[in-house]
Design a protein around this motif. Structure first.
Motif, PDB file in Angstrom:
ATOM      1  N   THR A 259       0.805  -1.211   0.000  1.00  0.00           N
ATOM      2  CA  THR A 259       0.000   0.000   0.000  1.00  0.00           C
ATOM      3  C   THR A 259       0.846   1.273   0.000  1.00  0.00           C
ATOM      4  O   THR A 259       0.376   2.344  -0.392  1.00  0.00           O
ATOM      5  CB  THR A 259      -0.935   0.030   1.217  1.00  0.00           C
ATOM      6  N   ARG A 260       2.116   1.162   0.451  1.00  0.00           N
ATOM      7  CA  ARG A 260       2.981   2.342   0.473  1.00  0.00           C
ATOM      8  C   ARG A 260       4.439   1.915   0.470  1.00  0.00           C
ATOM      9  O   ARG A 260       4.819   0.990   1.192  1.00  0.00           O
ATOM     10  CB  ARG A 260       2.704   3.199   1.712  1.00  0.00           C
TER      11      ARG A 260
ATOM     12  N   GLU B 238       4.736  -0.889   3.378  1.00  0.00           N
ATOM     13  CA  GLU B 238       3.573  -1.245   4.180  1.00  0.00           C
ATOM     14  C   GLU B 238       2.610  -2.015   3.290  1.00  0.00           C
ATOM     15  O   GLU B 238       2.524  -1.741   2.082  1.00  0.00           O
ATOM     16  CB  GLU B 238       2.908   0.005   4.741  1.00  0.00           C
ATOM     17  N   ALA B 239       1.903  -2.977   3.878  1.00  0.00           N
ATOM     18  CA  ALA B 239       1.012  -3.831   3.100  1.00  0.00           C
ATOM     19  C   ALA B 239      -0.411  -3.773   3.646  1.00  0.00           C
ATOM     20  O   ALA B 239      -0.665  -3.193   4.712  1.00  0.00           O
ATOM     21  CB  ALA B 239       1.525  -5.268   3.107  1.00  0.00           C
ATOM     22  N   ASP B 240      -1.330  -4.378   2.907  1.00  0.00           N
ATOM     23  CA  ASP B 240      -2.747  -4.264   3.257  1.00  0.00           C
ATOM     24  C   ASP B 240      -3.158  -5.126   4.441  1.00  0.00           C
ATOM     25  O   ASP B 240      -4.337  -5.157   4.807  1.00  0.00           O
ATOM     26  CB  ASP B 240      -3.627  -4.569   2.041  1.00  0.00           C
ATOM     27  N   ASP B 241      -2.214  -5.809   5.085  1.00  0.00           N
ATOM     28  CA  ASP B 241      -2.508  -6.489   6.351  1.00  0.00           C
ATOM     29  C   ASP B 241      -2.072  -5.632   7.533  1.00  0.00           C
ATOM     30  O   ASP B 241      -2.028  -6.117   8.673  1.00  0.00           O
ATOM     31  CB  ASP B 241      -1.813  -7.849   6.409  1.00  0.00           C
ATOM     32  N   ASP B 242      -1.718  -4.352   7.270  1.00  0.00           N
ATOM     33  CA  ASP B 242      -1.215  -3.404   8.261  1.00  0.00           C
ATOM     34  C   ASP B 242       0.180  -3.767   8.759  1.00  0.00           C
ATOM     35  O   ASP B 242       0.655  -3.207   9.757  1.00  0.00           O
ATOM     36  CB  ASP B 242      -2.167  -3.262   9.464  1.00  0.00           C
TER      37      ASP B 242
ATOM     38  N   ASP C 174       1.839  -2.541  -7.042  1.00  0.00           N
ATOM     39  CA  ASP C 174       1.025  -1.863  -8.039  1.00  0.00           C
ATOM     40  C   ASP C 174       1.890  -0.833  -8.778  1.00  0.00           C
ATOM     41  O   ASP C 174       2.706  -0.149  -8.161  1.00  0.00           O
ATOM     42  CB  ASP C 174      -0.150  -1.163  -7.344  1.00  0.00           C
ATOM     43  N   PRO C 175       1.713  -0.673 -10.101  1.00  0.00           N
ATOM     44  CA  PRO C 175       2.532   0.287 -10.840  1.00  0.00           C
ATOM     45  C   PRO C 175       2.357   1.728 -10.381  1.00  0.00           C
ATOM     46  O   PRO C 175       3.241   2.558 -10.583  1.00  0.00           O
ATOM     47  CB  PRO C 175       2.071   0.108 -12.292  1.00  0.00           C
ATOM     48  N   ARG C 176       1.240   2.037  -9.748  1.00  0.00           N
ATOM     49  CA  ARG C 176       1.000   3.410  -9.317  1.00  0.00           C
ATOM     50  C   ARG C 176       1.962   3.842  -8.212  1.00  0.00           C
ATOM     51  O   ARG C 176       2.232   5.034  -8.045  1.00  0.00           O
ATOM     52  CB  ARG C 176      -0.444   3.568  -8.842  1.00  0.00           C
ATOM     53  N   ILE C 177       2.487   2.884  -7.437  1.00  0.00           N
ATOM     54  CA  ILE C 177       3.394   3.231  -6.345  1.00  0.00           C
ATOM     55  C   ILE C 177       4.663   3.867  -6.891  1.00  0.00           C
ATOM     56  O   ILE C 177       5.223   4.798  -6.303  1.00  0.00           O
ATOM     57  CB  ILE C 177       3.700   1.982  -5.490  1.00  0.00           C
ATOM     58  N   ALA C 178       5.135   3.364  -8.025  1.00  0.00           N
ATOM     59  CA  ALA C 178       6.387   3.881  -8.595  1.00  0.00           C
ATOM     60  C   ALA C 178       6.272   5.347  -9.013  1.00  0.00           C
ATOM     61  O   ALA C 178       7.258   6.088  -8.978  1.00  0.00           O
ATOM     62  CB  ALA C 178       6.803   3.029  -9.791  1.00  0.00           C
ATOM     63  N   LYS C 179       5.095   5.789  -9.377  1.00  0.00           N
ATOM     64  CA  LYS C 179       4.918   7.147  -9.890  1.00  0.00           C
ATOM     65  C   LYS C 179       5.243   8.222  -8.860  1.00  0.00           C
ATOM     66  O   LYS C 179       5.570   9.343  -9.206  1.00  0.00           O
ATOM     67  CB  LYS C 179       3.479   7.324 -10.387  1.00  0.00           C
ATOM     68  N   TYR C 180       5.139   7.874  -7.590  1.00  0.00           N
ATOM     69  CA  TYR C 180       5.320   8.872  -6.540  1.00  0.00           C
ATOM     70  C   TYR C 180       6.700   8.799  -5.894  1.00  0.00           C
ATOM     71  O   TYR C 180       6.942   9.444  -4.871  1.00  0.00           O
ATOM     72  CB  TYR C 180       4.237   8.690  -5.467  1.00  0.00           C
ATOM     73  N   GLU C 181       7.615   8.021  -6.481  1.00  0.00           N
ATOM     74  CA  GLU C 181       8.961   7.903  -5.950  1.00  0.00           C
ATOM     75  C   GLU C 181       9.886   8.880  -6.655  1.00  0.00           C
ATOM     76  O   GLU C 181      10.033   8.847  -7.873  1.00  0.00           O
ATOM     77  CB  GLU C 181       9.472   6.458  -6.123  1.00  0.00           C
ATOM     78  N   ALA C 182      10.530   9.774  -5.870  1.00  0.00           N
ATOM     79  CA  ALA C 182      11.370  10.818  -6.462  1.00  0.00           C
ATOM     80  C   ALA C 182      12.726  10.301  -6.924  1.00  0.00           C
ATOM     81  O   ALA C 182      13.281  10.799  -7.907  1.00  0.00           O
ATOM     82  CB  ALA C 182      11.568  11.943  -5.445  1.00  0.00           C
TER      83      ALA C 182
END
Length: 256
Positions: free
Chosen positions: A8-9, A25-29, A72-80
């Motif tokens: 998730t993050r 972090e994953a979706d099991d907290d 998820d591919p969307r996570i990579a988009k927010y990595e500087a």
């Protein structure tokens, strides 16, 4: 089978690792050290991690829990960081999550394990031909007063030759193991005397169960190993050959 989660993050990279693992972090907290499928060492490193950790559990060597973590591919988009972004993009899909042990300390010898655990760890590394547990790179953590074994991607080196060479159980069975530089050598007693006890736990059935934990998509067939079931059988055959062979790999003698 290993639990399947979704990241998730992405939190931060662990730049001390050659494969640039990262905290997610994953979706099991839960929080995990993520070993990426897109790292330079490839999928076989993830396979080795699963297999050695599975064997470790069978002989009571503490290892963190593992999980299959989907990225998820969307996570990579927010990595500087461009290098990390490239790695995340190359690792979309399933990766290996290793349970993060908060507050753990890298092993420095100040709080060594007892001889019993030290012997188990050395025997595990000798069986799996893991040369990456020296003072240069201990790959041990101390957490809640216990010593935990981590980072087994360098073990089972034989599978890296499979694309060009057929598996050779006889070669692996006879390959010696040099424990003289092992980080726990001075803590352990006579490792050889533990062989029969520990080997008895690794029956064909238990090894098959460990190999079955590897996700199907991480298994890489070769010209000599046509499908996933054949590859899995080859891992079991290689390990059984080492257990049943001449035992030249079993370290002998007590610590000085």
């Amino acid at each position: 089978m290993l639990p399947e989660l979704t990241a998730t993050r992405y939190v931060t990279p662990l730049k001390e690792g050659g494969s640039l693992p990262g905290i997610v972090e994953a979706d099991d907290d839960g929080t995990y050290v993520l070993k990426f499928r897109g790292a330079g060492q490839g999928l076989k490193v993830l396979v080795a991690e699963v297999l050695v950790a599975g064997i470790a559990r069978l002989i009571d060597v503490p290892v963190p829990d593992l999980a299959v973590v989907r990225l998820d591919p969307r996570i990579a988009k927010y990595e500087a960081d461009e290098e990390v972004q490239d790695l995340l993009t190359a690792s979309v899909g399933t990766n290996l999550g290793v349970d993060f042990l908060p507050g753990s300390l890298g092993y420095d010898g100040s709080r060594p394990p007892g001889a019993d655990l030290a012997e188990r760890v050395i025997w595990l590394d000798a069986l799996t031909a893991n040369v990456d547990r020296t003072w240069s790179n201990p790959n041990l953590l101390v957490w809640h007063g216990r010593t935990w074994a981590i980072d087994h991607g360098a073990a089972l080196y034989f599978h890296h030759s499979w694309p060009s060479r057929a598996p050779s159980p006889e070669r692996f069975a006879a390959q010696p193991f040099d424990a003289s530089r092992h980080v726990l050598r001075d803590v352990a007693g006579d490792v050889a005397r533990r062989h029969d006890e520990l080997a008895a736990r690794l029956t064909p059935a238990t090894l098959e169960a460990v190999v079955a934990e590897v996700p199907e998509e991480w298994i890489e067939p070769t010209p000599d190993l046509a499908d996933a079931s054949t590859v899995r059988a080859a891992y079991v055959q290689m390990l059984r050959a080492r257990l049943d062979g001449p035992l030249t790999w079993v370290p002998e003698g007590a610590a000085a």
